[in-house]
Design an enzyme around this catalytic site. Sequence first.
Site, mmCIF file in Angstrom:
data_model
loop_
_atom_site.group_PDB
_atom_site.id
_atom_site.type_symbol
_atom_site.label_atom_id
_atom_site.label_comp_id
_atom_site.label_asym_id
_atom_site.label_seq_id
_atom_site.Cartn_x
_atom_site.Cartn_y
_atom_site.Cartn_z
ATOM 1 N N GLY A 1 -21.975 5.240 -8.233
ATOM 2 C CA GLY A 1 -21.329 6.460 -8.731
ATOM 3 C C GLY A 1 -22.266 7.633 -8.931
ATOM 4 O O GLY A 1 -23.470 7.542 -8.688
ATOM 5 N N GLY B 1 -27.657 3.829 -7.440
ATOM 6 C CA GLY B 1 -27.770 2.840 -6.368
ATOM 7 C C GLY B 1 -29.161 2.424 -5.971
ATOM 8 O O GLY B 1 -30.169 2.923 -6.481
ATOM 9 N N CYS C 1 -18.196 10.377 -4.474
ATOM 10 C CA CYS C 1 -19.336 9.978 -5.304
ATOM 11 C C CYS C 1 -20.275 11.151 -5.538
ATOM 12 O O CYS C 1 -20.932 11.241 -6.561
ATOM 13 C CB CYS C 1 -20.067 8.830 -4.625
ATOM 14 S SG CYS C 1 -20.526 9.211 -2.930
ATOM 15 N N LYS D 1 -14.863 -5.887 3.721
ATOM 16 C CA LYS D 1 -13.830 -6.038 2.679
ATOM 17 C C LYS D 1 -13.453 -4.637 2.217
ATOM 18 O O LYS D 1 -14.136 -4.031 1.413
ATOM 19 C CB LYS D 1 -14.400 -6.854 1.512
ATOM 20 C CG LYS D 1 -13.415 -7.683 0.737
ATOM 21 C CD LYS D 1 -12.311 -6.931 0.041
ATOM 22 C CE LYS D 1 -12.717 -6.286 -1.259
ATOM 23 N NZ LYS D 1 -11.675 -5.349 -1.769
ATOM 24 N N PRO D 2 -12.323 -4.099 2.749
ATOM 25 C CA PRO D 2 -11.906 -2.768 2.301
ATOM 26 C C PRO D 2 -11.289 -2.820 0.899
ATOM 27 O O PRO D 2 -10.983 -3.896 0.396
ATOM 28 C CB PRO D 2 -10.859 -2.357 3.344
ATOM 29 C CG PRO D 2 -10.367 -3.627 3.949
ATOM 30 C CD PRO D 2 -11.428 -4.676 3.763
ATOM 31 N N GLU E 1 -18.295 9.348 -15.009
ATOM 32 C CA GLU E 1 -17.733 9.747 -13.719
ATOM 33 C C GLU E 1 -16.207 9.753 -13.833
ATOM 34 O O GLU E 1 -15.595 8.725 -14.115
ATOM 35 C CB GLU E 1 -18.172 8.739 -12.647
ATOM 36 C CG GLU E 1 -17.787 9.174 -11.258
ATOM 37 C CD GLU E 1 -18.179 8.154 -10.198
ATOM 38 O OE1 GLU E 1 -18.030 6.953 -10.447
ATOM 39 O OE2 GLU E 1 -18.628 8.582 -9.117
ATOM 40 N N ASP F 1 -2.641 6.699 3.678
ATOM 41 C CA ASP F 1 -3.088 5.606 2.809
ATOM 42 C C ASP F 1 -3.898 6.114 1.619
ATOM 43 O O ASP F 1 -3.833 5.547 0.536
ATOM 44 C CB ASP F 1 -3.930 4.618 3.635
ATOM 45 C CG ASP F 1 -3.758 3.194 3.145
ATOM 46 O OD1 ASP F 1 -2.830 2.957 2.349
ATOM 47 O OD2 ASP F 1 -4.546 2.333 3.552
ATOM 48 N N GLU G 1 -24.486 1.603 -3.037
ATOM 49 C CA GLU G 1 -24.191 3.041 -3.089
ATOM 50 C C GLU G 1 -23.170 3.211 -4.196
ATOM 51 O O GLU G 1 -22.008 2.840 -4.019
ATOM 52 C CB GLU G 1 -23.601 3.520 -1.747
ATOM 53 C CG GLU G 1 -24.496 3.333 -0.545
ATOM 54 C CD GLU G 1 -25.666 4.289 -0.530
ATOM 55 O OE1 GLU G 1 -25.717 5.222 -1.356
ATOM 56 O OE2 GLU G 1 -26.553 4.099 0.316
ATOM 57 N N THR H 1 0.859 -1.172 0.000
ATOM 58 C CA THR H 1 0.000 0.000 0.000
ATOM 59 C C THR H 1 0.904 1.235 0.000
ATOM 60 O O THR H 1 1.900 1.292 0.711
ATOM 61 C CB THR H 1 -1.047 -0.034 1.143
ATOM 62 O OG1 THR H 1 -1.657 1.250 1.229
ATOM 63 C CG2 THR H 1 -0.484 -0.427 2.472
ATOM 64 N N LYS I 1 -31.665 6.001 -9.887
ATOM 65 C CA LYS I 1 -31.179 5.483 -11.174
ATOM 66 C C LYS I 1 -29.908 4.637 -10.956
ATOM 67 O O LYS I 1 -29.846 3.843 -10.013
ATOM 68 C CB LYS I 1 -30.975 6.636 -12.156
ATOM 69 C CG LYS I 1 -32.257 7.466 -12.349
ATOM 70 C CD LYS I 1 -32.202 8.384 -13.537
ATOM 71 C CE LYS I 1 -31.379 9.607 -13.312
ATOM 72 N NZ LYS I 1 -31.477 10.609 -14.379
HETATM 73 P P1 NAD Z 1 -14.872 -0.284 -7.112
HETATM 74 O O1 NAD Z 1 -16.247 -0.582 -7.549
HETATM 75 O O2 NAD Z 1 -13.757 -0.580 -8.053
HETATM 76 O O3 NAD Z 1 -14.508 -1.070 -5.767
HETATM 77 C C1 NAD Z 1 -15.284 -0.935 -4.602
HETATM 78 C C2 NAD Z 1 -15.066 -2.151 -3.728
HETATM 79 O O4 NAD Z 1 -15.613 -3.282 -4.412
HETATM 80 C C3 NAD Z 1 -13.600 -2.487 -3.457
HETATM 81 O O5 NAD Z 1 -13.474 -2.962 -2.151
HETATM 82 C C4 NAD Z 1 -13.326 -3.582 -4.468
HETATM 83 O O6 NAD Z 1 -12.263 -4.428 -4.090
HETATM 84 C C5 NAD Z 1 -14.651 -4.330 -4.472
HETATM 85 N N1 NAD Z 1 -14.911 -5.137 -5.664
HETATM 86 C C6 NAD Z 1 -14.447 -4.961 -6.927
HETATM 87 N N2 NAD Z 1 -14.916 -5.933 -7.732
HETATM 88 C C7 NAD Z 1 -15.700 -6.738 -6.973
HETATM 89 C C8 NAD Z 1 -16.478 -7.897 -7.239
HETATM 90 N N3 NAD Z 1 -16.529 -8.449 -8.458
HETATM 91 N N4 NAD Z 1 -17.175 -8.445 -6.229
HETATM 92 C C9 NAD Z 1 -17.146 -7.907 -4.987
HETATM 93 N N5 NAD Z 1 -16.415 -6.819 -4.676
HETATM 94 C C10 NAD Z 1 -15.710 -6.231 -5.655
HETATM 95 O O7 NAD Z 1 -14.871 1.240 -6.665
HETATM 96 P P2 NAD Z 1 -13.644 2.120 -6.224
HETATM 97 O O8 NAD Z 1 -12.849 2.437 -7.449
HETATM 98 O O9 NAD Z 1 -12.960 1.488 -5.053
HETATM 99 O O10 NAD Z 1 -14.387 3.421 -5.684
HETATM 100 C C11 NAD Z 1 -14.813 4.439 -6.517
HETATM 101 C C12 NAD Z 1 -16.276 4.296 -6.861
HETATM 102 O O11 NAD Z 1 -17.063 4.222 -5.671
HETATM 103 C C13 NAD Z 1 -16.803 5.503 -7.597
HETATM 104 O O12 NAD Z 1 -17.606 5.088 -8.676
HETATM 105 C C14 NAD Z 1 -17.646 6.226 -6.574
HETATM 106 O O13 NAD Z 1 -18.647 7.039 -7.107
HETATM 107 C C15 NAD Z 1 -18.183 5.104 -5.774
HETATM 108 N N6 NAD Z 1 -18.610 5.573 -4.440
HETATM 109 C C16 NAD Z 1 -19.953 5.664 -4.161
HETATM 110 C C17 NAD Z 1 -20.390 6.150 -2.937
HETATM 111 C C18 NAD Z 1 -21.853 6.271 -2.617
HETATM 112 O O14 NAD Z 1 -22.177 6.342 -1.424
HETATM 113 N N7 NAD Z 1 -22.752 6.303 -3.569
HETATM 114 C C19 NAD Z 1 -19.459 6.523 -1.972
HETATM 115 C C20 NAD Z 1 -18.112 6.416 -2.274
HETATM 116 C C21 NAD Z 1 -17.697 5.925 -3.519
#
Ligand code: NAD
Length: 505
Positions: free
Chosen positions: A267, A473, A299, A190-191, A400, A108, A265, A40, A470
Amino acid sequence: MTATGALEHAGPVPNDVPIPPDEILVAGEWRRGAGPESATVDPGDGAVITTIHQASVADVDEAVARGAVAAAGPWRDLLPHERARYLHRIADGIDAHAERLARLQTRDTGKTLRETSALVASAAGTFRYVAAALETFDEELTTQRGPSLTMSVHDPIGVVGAITPWNSPIASDAQKIAPAIAAGNAVLLKPAEWTPLVSLALGRIIGESGLPAGLVSVLPGQGSVVGDAIVRHSGVGKVSFTGGTTTGRVIAHAAADKLMPVSLELGGKSPTIVFDDADFEAAVAGIAYGIYSSSGQSCIAGSRLFLPEARAEEFLDLLVATVRRLRVGHGLDPRTQVAPLVHHRHRDSVAGHVERARADGGEVLAGGEVPTGPGYDAGAYYLPTVIAGLDNSSATCQEEIFGPVLSVLTYADEDDLIARANDSVYGLACGLWTRDYRTAWRVARRIEAGTVWINTYKQFSSSTPFGGMKESGLGREKGRRGIAEYMRQKSLYWGLDAAPHPWAG
Ligand code: NAD
């Protein structure tokens, strides 16, 4: 370079943050993950902070099995006020370690210390709010319509998955863990791959609260491996996901196969609208904050700005001057307003979006480049950017970008404005700037967005529901119904009729 004023203060900052050991939390046990090792990185200077062995699919299986035992044990039967005590203890633990958590998260994720301090405070606040809401969460005696007393009550689900993105880890982790355990469940968190450290630190604090062992696991790892294993596991009864819409759709499909409830939740591409009667000074500050805080990695970032044609030039002059003054630097430097992006790969993706905007005829009025020089060269920086001259249908206005990039559009007519503001697959948030409450009311009700801010932006309250319309989410977090999302509703009929049932005898 357009924003030289923003670069004056770059330089080394102290990086003395205690780093968690290479251990993950598998159902109450801290140990090295059985998955691959990953590094990291501090996006402020490109340095590797530490390496963590990720969870494996076998770790997930074990966490589910032991989580199910913990959830079925005494935790399930504790009274709400008894469960609430643990949530208060976790909140106290977060407060006690607030500064360390904020500094760790700044390293981080790159975010400014001001932002990460607010996220840590919000995480503690979430645990406290959920504890209070839990204590006052009433079951319902429904109106009697026959010879039975009828009730609607709620049961825990069992084991739930919480999958979070990299942009605001501790706050989004708390937003899922607090209501999930309050509702009587075990949780597998799962972070995101790029930012596991603060979630692991939160796991330690949760462990110290005396919560039954096994109730919470923190399982960093690849989404397509560890996240996917959680979603598809037959022992997981619900997944709450925050992340991108593409991933959300994959999870929704997997959930449909199991007929499992999901909260998503996702994009956004949120419009901010300035009306010609607005307080321009306040609007400029709010709009700059709405898109450039968190370097646009939010987001709800207000990434499409609609200006009234007649006053657009006047507004843009003020806005561009403000954007050029924003201070870009390391997140630990207290003067920084716009910190680096989370990762060099993500910065390059944002830069690619801006190059495409240029190729499509966009005019870059501020930023539009990677800053260079000592303090910037090794980090994942990108200058706050304003782009005009593109249509709302352009890729720049529809996709986005998740970076510090604002697109400016103009309008002359309210109906056309609303049609274009709503012309997006997303529906997460919207900002309105006007002195006329009638305009605000009329437009707020016609905008397709889960949250509308009027003469403010990016304000949050743990008591107010949050979620998208839409493709932004499904479901809502926060508020009292945020807890119900982690429960299964059940109806009880208590027969009151003294007369024998018609089939008796
Ligand atoms: P991402 O979708 O790439 O990843 C999010 C999480 O999902 C990570 O922990 C990732 O490891 C996991 N993941 C990825 N593929 C998976 C799968 N096939 N099965 C299960 N888990 C999986 O998103 P990101 O790039 O980490 O974050 C950015 C996105 O998050 C943006 O689109 C942003 O808008 C959105 N976001 C939304 C909100 C909201 O509340 N609406 C808040 C924050 C971020």
